[in-house]
Design a protein around this motif. Structure first.
Motif, PDB file in Angstrom:
ATOM      1  N   UNK A 150      34.207  52.738  51.830  1.00 58.69           N
ATOM      2  CA  UNK A 150      33.327  51.692  52.338  1.00 58.69           C
ATOM      3  C   UNK A 150      32.982  52.101  53.770  1.00 58.69           C
ATOM      4  N   UNK A 151      31.933  52.886  53.919  1.00 57.58           N
ATOM      5  CA  UNK A 151      31.620  53.470  55.215  1.00 57.58           C
ATOM      6  C   UNK A 151      31.228  52.426  56.247  1.00 57.58           C
ATOM      7  N   UNK A 152      30.587  51.342  55.808  1.00 58.28           N
ATOM      8  CA  UNK A 152      30.122  50.318  56.734  1.00 58.28           C
ATOM      9  C   UNK A 152      30.844  48.996  56.487  1.00 58.28           C
ATOM     10  N   UNK A 153      30.777  48.071  57.434  1.00 59.04           N
ATOM     11  CA  UNK A 153      31.353  46.739  57.225  1.00 59.04           C
ATOM     12  C   UNK A 153      30.789  46.144  55.940  1.00 59.04           C
ATOM     13  N   UNK A 154      31.653  45.638  55.086  1.00 59.46           N
ATOM     14  CA  UNK A 154      31.224  45.187  53.762  1.00 59.46           C
ATOM     15  C   UNK A 154      31.781  43.808  53.420  1.00 59.46           C
ATOM     16  N   UNK A 155      30.937  43.014  52.763  1.00 52.69           N
ATOM     17  CA  UNK A 155      31.332  41.700  52.266  1.00 52.69           C
ATOM     18  C   UNK A 155      31.063  41.685  50.772  1.00 52.69           C
ATOM     19  N   UNK A 156      32.030  41.204  49.985  1.00 52.11           N
ATOM     20  CA  UNK A 156      31.854  41.121  48.544  1.00 52.11           C
ATOM     21  C   UNK A 156      32.199  39.728  48.035  1.00 52.11           C
ATOM     22  N   UNK A 157      31.410  39.273  47.080  1.00 52.87           N
ATOM     23  CA  UNK A 157      31.686  38.046  46.359  1.00 52.87           C
ATOM     24  C   UNK A 157      31.869  38.425  44.898  1.00 52.87           C
ATOM     25  N   UNK A 158      33.064  38.257  44.361  1.00 50.67           N
ATOM     26  CA  UNK A 158      33.340  38.615  42.975  1.00 50.67           C
ATOM     27  C   UNK A 158      32.767  37.532  42.067  1.00 50.67           C
ATOM     28  N   UNK A 159      31.820  37.922  41.224  1.00 44.32           N
ATOM     29  CA  UNK A 159      31.121  36.971  40.367  1.00 44.32           C
ATOM     30  C   UNK A 159      31.821  36.803  39.023  1.00 44.32           C
ATOM     31  N   UNK A 160      32.312  37.897  38.456  1.00 47.25           N
ATOM     32  CA  UNK A 160      33.035  37.813  37.190  1.00 47.25           C
ATOM     33  C   UNK A 160      34.020  38.970  37.106  1.00 47.25           C
ATOM     34  N   UNK A 161      34.997  38.836  36.199  1.00 53.58           N
ATOM     35  CA  UNK A 161      36.032  39.848  36.101  1.00 53.58           C
ATOM     36  C   UNK A 161      36.926  39.784  37.317  1.00 53.58           C
ATOM     37  N   UNK A 162      37.468  40.913  37.710  1.00 57.43           N
ATOM     38  CA  UNK A 162      38.275  40.945  38.920  1.00 57.43           C
ATOM     39  C   UNK A 162      38.175  42.322  39.557  1.00 57.43           C
ATOM     40  N   UNK A 163      38.298  42.336  40.854  1.00 55.67           N
ATOM     41  CA  UNK A 163      38.250  43.582  41.606  1.00 55.67           C
ATOM     42  C   UNK A 163      39.663  43.975  42.002  1.00 55.67           C
ATOM     43  N   UNK A 164      40.074  45.168  41.629  1.00 53.99           N
ATOM     44  CA  UNK A 164      41.348  45.726  42.067  1.00 53.99           C
ATOM     45  C   UNK A 164      41.050  46.728  43.168  1.00 53.99           C
ATOM     46  N   UNK A 165      41.603  46.483  44.333  1.00 54.08           N
ATOM     47  CA  UNK A 165      41.334  47.326  45.493  1.00 54.08           C
ATOM     48  C   UNK A 165      42.666  47.811  46.051  1.00 54.08           C
ATOM     49  N   UNK A 166      42.847  49.127  46.111  1.00 55.93           N
ATOM     50  CA  UNK A 166      44.127  49.680  46.545  1.00 55.93           C
ATOM     51  C   UNK A 166      43.936  50.799  47.555  1.00 55.93           C
ATOM     52  N   UNK A 167      44.679  50.721  48.649  1.00 55.47           N
ATOM     53  CA  UNK A 167      44.779  51.829  49.596  1.00 55.47           C
ATOM     54  C   UNK A 167      46.225  52.326  49.531  1.00 55.47           C
ATOM     55  N   UNK A 168      46.560  53.255  50.389  1.00 51.67           N
ATOM     56  CA  UNK A 168      47.924  53.800  50.369  1.00 51.67           C
ATOM     57  C   UNK A 168      48.963  52.707  50.619  1.00 51.67           C
ATOM     58  N   UNK A 219      35.530  32.675  47.066  1.00 47.79           N
ATOM     59  CA  UNK A 219      36.071  33.359  48.237  1.00 47.79           C
ATOM     60  C   UNK A 219      35.338  34.667  48.439  1.00 47.79           C
ATOM     61  N   UNK A 220      35.258  35.096  49.681  1.00 51.21           N
ATOM     62  CA  UNK A 220      34.640  36.371  50.023  1.00 51.21           C
ATOM     63  C   UNK A 220      35.721  37.398  50.312  1.00 51.21           C
ATOM     64  N   UNK A 221      35.438  38.637  49.951  1.00 44.47           N
ATOM     65  CA  UNK A 221      36.311  39.744  50.301  1.00 44.47           C
ATOM     66  C   UNK A 221      35.689  40.447  51.500  1.00 44.47           C
ATOM     67  N   UNK A 222      36.459  40.566  52.560  1.00 47.10           N
ATOM     68  CA  UNK A 222      35.999  41.073  53.849  1.00 47.10           C
ATOM     69  C   UNK A 222      36.611  42.459  54.033  1.00 47.10           C
ATOM     70  N   UNK A 223      35.795  43.525  53.981  1.00 45.61           N
ATOM     71  CA  UNK A 223      36.300  44.895  53.997  1.00 45.61           C
ATOM     72  C   UNK A 223      35.899  45.605  55.288  1.00 45.61           C
ATOM     73  N   UNK A 224      36.891  46.076  56.010  1.00 49.88           N
ATOM     74  CA  UNK A 224      36.639  46.760  57.273  1.00 49.88           C
ATOM     75  C   UNK A 224      35.973  48.124  57.034  1.00 49.88           C
ATOM     76  N   UNK A 225      35.153  48.587  57.975  1.00 51.23           N
ATOM     77  CA  UNK A 225      34.475  49.884  57.804  1.00 51.23           C
ATOM     78  C   UNK A 225      35.454  51.039  57.713  1.00 51.23           C
ATOM     79  N   UNK A 226      35.055  52.049  56.960  1.00 49.45           N
ATOM     80  CA  UNK A 226      35.815  53.279  56.746  1.00 49.45           C
ATOM     81  C   UNK A 226      37.070  53.058  55.916  1.00 49.45           C
ATOM     82  N   UNK A 227      37.125  51.957  55.174  1.00 54.06           N
ATOM     83  CA  UNK A 227      38.233  51.742  54.250  1.00 54.06           C
ATOM     84  C   UNK A 227      38.045  52.655  53.039  1.00 54.06           C
TER      85      UNK A 227
END
Length: 270
Positions: A42-60, A71-79
């Motif tokens: 996610x190179x830039x600041x990102x906002x996501x709204x999950x409409x259906x299903x589910x988002x699995x997001x994993x870092x180290x 709810x909104x998912x707030x993702x910092x840049x360069x994640x």
């Protein structure tokens, strides 16, 4: 336009990603079958709204499972994270917009709390205020007649609404050659980029470009492929385009070559 505030009814007018250069990009990923994208940046600041299903997001060091909710998912840049299947509203905002927010808008305590947090993502409730601000931005992005100046103001309004609730993006736009190159190529991934043409656009020689990238542990060819494959992943998730059209949009004339690169990057054959 979004047809309803209800989360299950959020729907963009266009399924294809919309890019407003230097400001933002908007898309609605829809993954209908199990699929994972490894090391998605996610190179830039990102906002996501999950409409259906589910988002699995994993870092180290961090993981979140985000179901469809208000709810909104707030993702910092360069994640850099692994992502699973979902349908969402995906809004990326340019660093230049974030950096032009009125100084002192977010209070010192909020800024410090965010900067000290080591989590690359967080969630916040989508209340009536945020829902209205988000719809206001999306309607502006979808309106091709909306001026850059007015869209910038709407994006800033959304960012200020988020800041009032304690969510600010950190400075994710270091003055590195890699960051500048990624931002530039991302706006035109189909262009025939070479070290010479990219260097000229950044006012430096090909040799200087390669040297500076090497100092940042990056190679031009590797970065170019990575940016194009990220664009390809977004197109696969948001359009019904034929493989050859997606390959062309990512700068490839050969679908075989494109498929090889995609498999190397994400471990999946398309």
């Amino acid at each position: 336009m979004i047809h309803s505030v209800a989360n299950t009814d959020w729907q963009l007018a266009s399924t294809a990603p919309l890019l407003r250069r230097g400001l933002c990009s908007l898309a609605q990923p829809l993954v209908s079958q199990t699929q994972r994208a490894s090391r998605f940046v996610f190179a830039e600041p990102t906002i996501q709204l999950i409409v259906s299903g589910q988002l699995d997001l994993s870092t180290v060091h961090h993981h979140i499972t985000m179901p469809a909710s208000d709810a909104l998912l707030f993702i910092q840049p360069h994640t850099c994270a692994d992502i699973g299947n979902f349908r969402s509203i995906f809004l990326s905002i340019s660093h230049s917009v974030v950096e032009t927010l009125p100084r002192g808008f977010a209070n010192t305590q909020t800024t410090q709390s965010i900067s000290k947090s080591d989590s690359p993502f967080s969630t916040l409730a989508l209340d009536a205020d945020l829902s209205s601000a988000l719809q206001y931005v999306i309607s502006a992005i979808e309106d091709s007649q909306m001026s850059e100046a007015r869209l910038r103001l709407r994006l800033q309004d959304l960012l200020m609404a988020l800041a009032e609730k304690g969510n600010t993006f950190h400075n994710g736009n270091p003055e590195t050659t890699t960051a500048k190159l990624r931002a530039m190529i991302s706006e035109e991934p189909s262009k025939h980029w070479t070290a010479q043409s990219a260097g000229k656009a950044l006012a430096m020689s090909p040799a200087t470009l390669r040297r500076r990238l090497a100092e940042e542990n990056t190679r031009f060819e590797h970065l170019l492929v990575d940016i194009r494959m990220h664009h390809a992943m977004m197109l696969f998730q948001t359009t019904n385009w034929h493989l050859s059209r997606i390959a062309e949009a990512c700068g490839y004339r050969s679908t075989v070559r494109f498929n090889e690169r995609f498999q190397e990057r994400f471990g999946a054959v398309v």
